[in-house]
Write a protein that holds these residues in place. Sequence first.
Motif, mmCIF file in Angstrom:
data_model
loop_
_atom_site.group_PDB
_atom_site.id
_atom_site.type_symbol
_atom_site.label_atom_id
_atom_site.label_comp_id
_atom_site.label_asym_id
_atom_site.label_seq_id
_atom_site.Cartn_x
_atom_site.Cartn_y
_atom_site.Cartn_z
ATOM 1 N N HIS A 144 2.290 4.879 12.738
ATOM 2 C CA HIS A 144 1.453 5.295 11.606
ATOM 3 C C HIS A 144 1.713 6.770 11.316
ATOM 4 O O HIS A 144 1.137 7.665 11.941
ATOM 5 C CB HIS A 144 -0.026 5.042 11.935
ATOM 6 C CG HIS A 144 -0.933 5.120 10.738
ATOM 7 N ND1 HIS A 144 -2.124 4.436 10.654
ATOM 8 C CD2 HIS A 144 -0.823 5.820 9.575
ATOM 9 C CE1 HIS A 144 -2.714 4.695 9.488
ATOM 10 N NE2 HIS A 144 -1.940 5.547 8.823
ATOM 11 N N HIS B 237 1.343 5.908 2.026
ATOM 12 C CA HIS B 237 0.403 5.139 1.219
ATOM 13 C C HIS B 237 1.133 4.518 0.016
ATOM 14 O O HIS B 237 1.611 5.233 -0.869
ATOM 15 C CB HIS B 237 -0.716 6.037 0.673
ATOM 16 C CG HIS B 237 -1.581 6.638 1.738
ATOM 17 N ND1 HIS B 237 -2.544 5.933 2.410
ATOM 18 C CD2 HIS B 237 -1.641 7.900 2.242
ATOM 19 C CE1 HIS B 237 -3.158 6.722 3.279
ATOM 20 N NE2 HIS B 237 -2.628 7.923 3.201
ATOM 21 N N GLU C 191 1.547 1.785 4.167
ATOM 22 C CA GLU C 191 0.095 1.623 4.340
ATOM 23 C C GLU C 191 -0.471 1.220 2.978
ATOM 24 O O GLU C 191 -0.503 2.018 2.043
ATOM 25 C CB GLU C 191 -0.548 2.926 4.836
ATOM 26 C CG GLU C 191 -2.047 2.785 5.094
ATOM 27 C CD GLU C 191 -2.680 3.996 5.802
ATOM 28 O OE1 GLU C 191 -2.039 5.069 5.876
ATOM 29 O OE2 GLU C 191 -3.824 3.856 6.275
ATOM 30 N N HIS D 282 -7.270 -0.148 4.450
ATOM 31 C CA HIS D 282 -5.837 0.100 4.531
ATOM 32 C C HIS D 282 -5.186 -0.925 5.458
ATOM 33 O O HIS D 282 -5.667 -1.134 6.572
ATOM 34 C CB HIS D 282 -5.562 1.512 5.049
ATOM 35 C CG HIS D 282 -5.964 2.579 4.063
ATOM 36 N ND1 HIS D 282 -6.011 3.918 4.373
ATOM 37 C CD2 HIS D 282 -6.329 2.493 2.763
ATOM 38 C CE1 HIS D 282 -6.382 4.616 3.300
ATOM 39 N NE2 HIS D 282 -6.589 3.774 2.316
ATOM 40 N N ARG E 131 -12.849 3.310 11.447
ATOM 41 C CA ARG E 131 -13.230 4.327 10.459
ATOM 42 C C ARG E 131 -14.009 3.768 9.277
ATOM 43 O O ARG E 131 -14.581 4.530 8.508
ATOM 44 C CB ARG E 131 -11.980 5.024 9.905
ATOM 45 C CG ARG E 131 -11.402 6.035 10.863
ATOM 46 C CD ARG E 131 -10.475 6.987 10.067
ATOM 47 N NE ARG E 131 -9.412 7.464 10.919
ATOM 48 C CZ ARG E 131 -8.149 7.610 10.528
ATOM 49 N NH1 ARG E 131 -7.787 7.322 9.292
ATOM 50 N NH2 ARG E 131 -7.243 8.057 11.357
ATOM 51 N N ASP F 170 -1.419 8.504 12.748
ATOM 52 C CA ASP F 170 -1.837 8.785 11.361
ATOM 53 C C ASP F 170 -1.593 10.264 11.048
ATOM 54 O O ASP F 170 -2.389 10.932 10.397
ATOM 55 C CB ASP F 170 -3.303 8.403 11.128
ATOM 56 C CG ASP F 170 -3.647 8.185 9.646
ATOM 57 O OD1 ASP F 170 -2.721 8.235 8.806
ATOM 58 O OD2 ASP F 170 -4.827 7.978 9.337
#
Length: 277
Positions: free
Chosen positions: A6, A38, A63, A74, A193, A247
């Motif tokens: 990620h 993204h 993502e 996501h 999250r 991430d």
Amino acid sequence: MIADLHLHSHHSDGVLAPAALMQLVAAQGVTVAALTDHDTVRGCAEAAQSCAALGIAFVPGVEVTAAWQGQELHVLGLGINLGSEALHTHLSMVRRLRQARLLEIGRRLERKKQLVVGEAIEELCKTHDSPTRLHLARLLVVRGLAKDIAHAFDNWLGRGQAGYAPVGWPALQNAVQAIREAGGQPVLAHPHRYKISSGALRRLLAEFCGVGGLGMEVAIGGMSSNDLDRLAQLARANGLMASTGSDFHDPAIPWNPPGRFAKLPPGLEHVAVRLQR
Ligand code: AMP
Ligand code: MN
Ligand code: MN
Ligand code: MN
């Protein structure tokens, strides 16, 4: 194996070019890396080349933004075929929604707060394939309108704030389907999250499995050991593979470097192992 599946480059809201990103990733001791920008795969060719030169394994990824019961979600697509028409069509549609949302945020900020940001947002949309709210948050910080990124979200861009614009993202099942059509493994990103109850998270995971989801992130940069245990339990209970990732977006945020996350708890199959079979 240290698998960071990620990672963001400047093709979405990361700040490094794919090659520079992979150099940092390799220097951090990562042995398997996925680029997961993204809603765009534009950086994957450069990242693949860079990983080959560095002698680490590369996983092409993305993502994908989606919605489930009004909640923005996501989904990582890992090990995707970069030539997939179905995936390209889906991602182009999501990026059009992203651009329209940013322009709408600009209009709302001007209308409600007389903030003149429209021109900067138009520029952002021209220069970025996949513009995000994080780009806009950085702009608000540079303009002195927020003291940091967290404040930009809390005071301007988050739900209920003047610059919040809802988006009709494609449904979860459409995102999963596009990833599957590209031969990828759909992996639910950072389940801890989402601001939903634990019951809703259980329903989400059941539905994700029902529509073809295959894995979930379990060990993510910066998470608590409580969350790690909770996610590991949910992955086992749903028969989902587990993924690990930082991430990572920005080297200026030193507490979240590539490759830093907990070891996967026992009793889980790592997505990276499946991908390398
Ligand atoms: P978007 O996908 O356009 O909604 O942009 C969201 C991106 O902004 C996420 O992918 C994160 O990288 C970042 N982000 C979201 N919320 C926050 C926050 N509260 N603080 C810092 N970064 C955030
Ligand atoms: Mn991001
Ligand atoms: Mn995300
Ligand atoms: Mn991400």
